[in-house]
Design a protein around this motif. Structure first.
Motif, short mmCIF file in Angstrom:
data_model
loop_
_atom_site.label_atom_id
_atom_site.label_comp_id
_atom_site.label_asym_id
_atom_site.label_seq_id
_atom_site.Cartn_x
_atom_site.Cartn_y
_atom_site.Cartn_z
N LEU A 1 40.78 46.08 31.31
CA LEU A 1 41.53 47.32 31.15
C LEU A 1 40.93 48.43 32.01
O LEU A 1 41.67 49.19 32.65
CB LEU A 1 41.57 47.73 29.68
N LEU A 2 39.62 48.50 32.07
CA LEU A 2 38.98 49.54 32.89
C LEU A 2 39.33 49.40 34.37
O LEU A 2 39.32 50.39 35.09
CB LEU A 2 37.47 49.53 32.70
N SER A 3 39.67 48.20 34.82
CA SER A 3 40.00 48.03 36.23
C SER A 3 41.27 48.77 36.61
O SER A 3 41.48 49.08 37.79
CB SER A 3 40.12 46.54 36.59
N ILE A 4 42.12 49.11 35.63
CA ILE A 4 43.34 49.88 35.94
C ILE A 4 43.29 51.29 35.36
O ILE A 4 44.28 52.01 35.38
CB ILE A 4 44.62 49.15 35.49
N VAL A 5 42.12 51.65 34.86
CA VAL A 5 41.92 53.02 34.38
C VAL A 5 40.89 53.74 35.24
O VAL A 5 41.12 54.86 35.67
CB VAL A 5 41.47 53.02 32.89
N VAL A 6 39.76 53.07 35.50
CA VAL A 6 38.63 53.72 36.17
C VAL A 6 38.46 53.22 37.61
O VAL A 6 38.52 53.98 38.55
CB VAL A 6 37.33 53.51 35.37
#
Length: 156
Positions: A73-78
């Motif tokens: 999920l962090l790969s598409i947020v951060v």
């Protein structure tokens, strides 16, 4: 009686920012993602890197980048694709054309459910962290600033 009701409402209103600060991946975001997104973004979906190698193939298969773990999920947020989640889930208040993102409709069945889900996700991302910017400027979308990156909270 009216005074007691007013005091209760005042306390509840003042507590809202505190509740928002307590939004975490484990308790709030993960169950939501599992319930609303797993069909197309679950464990059998490609990582962001795999998805980007053959987007058309995965889109035809109705699969998007995997979001079933905190790291995915962090790969598409951060990083490496900051703002991707926000661009797709935004309600249109942050875009020039005022159109919601292509995944906004999946946040809930009603406008109220979608607004509640969006508020929870915005609280998780952090005050000032919800932005549609990319790592590098592209078209009308500017590059992410250091201040915007520092505003991301995404508590586990």
């Amino acid at each position: 009686m009216k005074l007691k009701l007013l005091a209760t409402l005042t306390c509840a209103t003042l507590a809202l920012p505190l509740l928002a600060a307590d939004v975490t991946y484990r308790t709030d975001v993960q169950p939501f993602i599992k319930a609303k997104c797993a069909e197309c973004h679950g464990s059998d979906s490609p990582s962001l890197q795999e998805f980007k190698l053959d987007e058309e193939k995965y889109k035809k298969a109705k699969q998007g980048p995997r979001t079933d773990t905190y790291e995915h999920l962090l790969s598409i947020v951060v990083y490496p694709d900051p703002g991707a989640l926000m661009r797709r889930l935004d309600d249109g208040t942050n875009t020039a054309d005022k159109k919601p993102g292509n995944m906004h409709k999946y946040l809930g069945e009603t406008d109220a459910e979608r607004a509640q889900a969006l508020a929870m996700l915005k609280a998780w991302v952090g005050e000032g962290g919800w932005n549609l910017n990319r790592w590098a400027a592209r078209g009308d979308v500017p590059a992410l600033t250091k201040e915007q990156m520092n505003a991301l909270k995404v508590k586990y």
